[in-house]
Design an enzyme around this catalytic site. Structure first.
Site, PDB file in Angstrom:
ATOM      1  N   CYS A  49       0.815  -1.211   0.000  1.00  0.00           N
ATOM      2  CA  CYS A  49       0.000   0.000   0.000  1.00  0.00           C
ATOM      3  C   CYS A  49       0.852   1.266   0.000  1.00  0.00           C
ATOM      4  O   CYS A  49       0.390   2.345  -0.381  1.00  0.00           O
ATOM      5  CB  CYS A  49      -0.928   0.016   1.211  1.00  0.00           C
ATOM      6  N   ARG A 450     -28.870  11.802  10.705  1.00  0.00           N
ATOM      7  CA  ARG A 450     -30.147  12.478  10.967  1.00  0.00           C
ATOM      8  C   ARG A 450     -30.953  12.615   9.678  1.00  0.00           C
ATOM      9  O   ARG A 450     -32.165  12.362   9.660  1.00  0.00           O
ATOM     10  CB  ARG A 450     -29.901  13.851  11.587  1.00  0.00           C
TER      11      ARG A 450
END
Length: 461
Positions: A49, A450
């Site tokens: 990586c 929300r």
């Protein structure tokens, strides 16, 4: 070999393979367990990586990416044989045929227990000129060194990256940092197909803003070469794009050629199939882990192939524990990944819209734009958060985040919520840390939760 001593053979000397060997050695000493490992490359236990950041100059020395050298493994009584490839498995006879790449010497080694950690290979389409000097896949340290050698010996400063997934985006950044003019040729309409298109377009805008030329909806037809055989351009159905170096960032496939030939079970994505203990299905004394296996997606309930070092190291720990006489399991993943292109951070976990549809789920989405810190605090940066929730239950299905500093690692909140099976409404009550330098009063992930909760309620009528 003593009659009372078992032999473990490990194929592959990187994360999964050497993690399993090291863990098995911690649990069982050399008198109980002989460990022989084969690695066809020049390096062991390194961070693949980190290769784009080494190529781009953020990491100055190759050795910084190496966690443990072959000599260090050998000091722990692991017989690690470098530049040696396993060419054949005799599963019934419990033996592996190996060949030394530098000398050509070959022989068979018997085993009582076997670990297959052969990793993945870069996708290299069969195109005219694909093997020309100057065309590089980037998967191993050897690949990274070969690319750096090409960059050091190339006078021109034009680079073409084929593909715009994680590898392609990270290599585009690396080449920009090296001072190259970079063109990214992408089959899709937007980069980062691991994101939904409406989030991928944010990455597209950022890459264009960095001076990267984006060529979208383009199919590469051939690699064009000069009279000396070196790459000079990448041709698509519509145009030619001049190149002094070409990097293939099309993705990877599980390297299971050896396992397939031995008749071991392979899934629909080409990876080996294992049980929760990482034991190859149907084979009591064979384990497999890392980029060559498929894993269970805990959100969709389906097998997936995800090539990440985090998974490979966990697989190795599980395998080594089981080989060593203990018991451990790898339950699965939720598909969390982060990346960046220069200062733009990119993150995702769980399902995209098309993943949810493929799994037969009905869902709602919510997308919000918020800030990494309190708006009044210096350094606050915008981020966009997209959230998917199951329409009937409100269960979280996935999250994608694109933004500047402080954006990407927020996806870990969602990864934990996915693993716990939380609903978006339950997420709104999470007690997250707050102070103006770190977050607004309502963290962006909670703002998205929300809005997703409201969307679920509206959909339920």
């Amino acid at each position: 070999m003593s009659p009372s001593r078992e032999r473990l053979v490990v194929i592959g000397g990187d994360a999964a393979g050497m993690s399993s060997a090291s863990q098995a050695r911690r649990m069982r000493g050399p008198d109980e367990l002989e460990i022989v490992a084969f690695e066809r490359g020049h390096f062991s236990s390194y961070s693949a990586c980190g290769i784009p950041y080494w190529v781009g100059g953020d990491v100055s020395e190759r050795e910084e990416l190496i966690a443990r050298s072959p000599e260090e493994h050998r000091k722990r009584a692991i017989d690690l044989r470098m530049r040696t490839e396993v060419t054949e498995l005799d599963v019934e006879g419990g033996r592996a045929r190996w060949r030394e790449l530098d000398t050509g010497a070959e022989d068979w080694t018997s085993y009582d227990k076997l670990v297959i950690a052969t990793g993945a290979r870069p996708i290299r389409p069969e195109l005219p000129g694909i093997d020309a000097p100057g065309v590089h896949g980037v998967q191993t340290l050897d690949d990274g060194q070969a690319l750096l050698d090409t960059l050091a010996g190339t006078r021109g400063r034009r680079a073409v990256v084929v593909g715009a997934g994680y590898i392609g985006v990270e290599m585009a950044e690396a080449l920009i940092n090296r001072g190259y003019e970079v063109t990214v040729v992408n089959r899709g309409a937007e980069p980062m197909s691991t994101l939904d298109p409406d989030m991928g377009c944010l990455v597209h805008e950022a890459m264009t803003g960095l001076g990267i030329t984006m060529v979208d909806d383009a199919e590469v037809t051939k690699i064009l070469t000069d009279d000396d055989g070196r790459v000079r351009a990448v041709a698509t159905t519509a145009a030619e794009h001049p190149a002094d170096v070409v990097v293939l960032g099309i993705g990877v496939r599980p390297e299971t050629t050896l396992a397939r030939a031995a008749g071991l079970p392979v899934g629909s994505h080409g990876g080996l199939l294992t049980d929760l203990a990482m034991r190859v299905r149907g084979h009591e004394n064979i384990w497999s882990g890392g980029d060559c296996v498929e894993v269970l997606d805990l959100v969709s309930g389906r097998e997936r192939h995800i090539a990440l070092g985090t998974h490979a190291n966990k697989h190795g720990q599980v395998i080594g524990t089981n080989v060593g006489g203990g018991y451990a399991t790898f339950p699965g993943v939720v598909g969390t990944a982060v990346s960046k292109v220069c200062d733009l951070e990119i993150a995702r976990t769980g399902l995209r819209e098309k993943d949810a549809r493929r799994a037969g789920l009905q869902f709602v989405t919510a997308t919000i734009r918020s800030s990494s810190r309190a708006r009044y605090y210096p350094g606050a940066a915008d981020m966009t958060v997209k959230m998917l929730a199951e329409r009937r239950t409100g269960k979280l299905l996935g999250v994608q985040i694109v933004g500047r500093e402080g954006a990407a690692k927020r996806v870990d909140i969602a990864a934990v919520a996915l693993t716990a099976g939380m609903t978006v409404e339950q997420m709104t009550a999470l007690d997250l840390g707050y102070a103006p330098p770190f977050s607004p009063v309502w963290d962006p992930v909670l703002v998205a939760a929300r809005k997703a909760t409201a969307a679920v309620r509206a959909a339920q009528g």
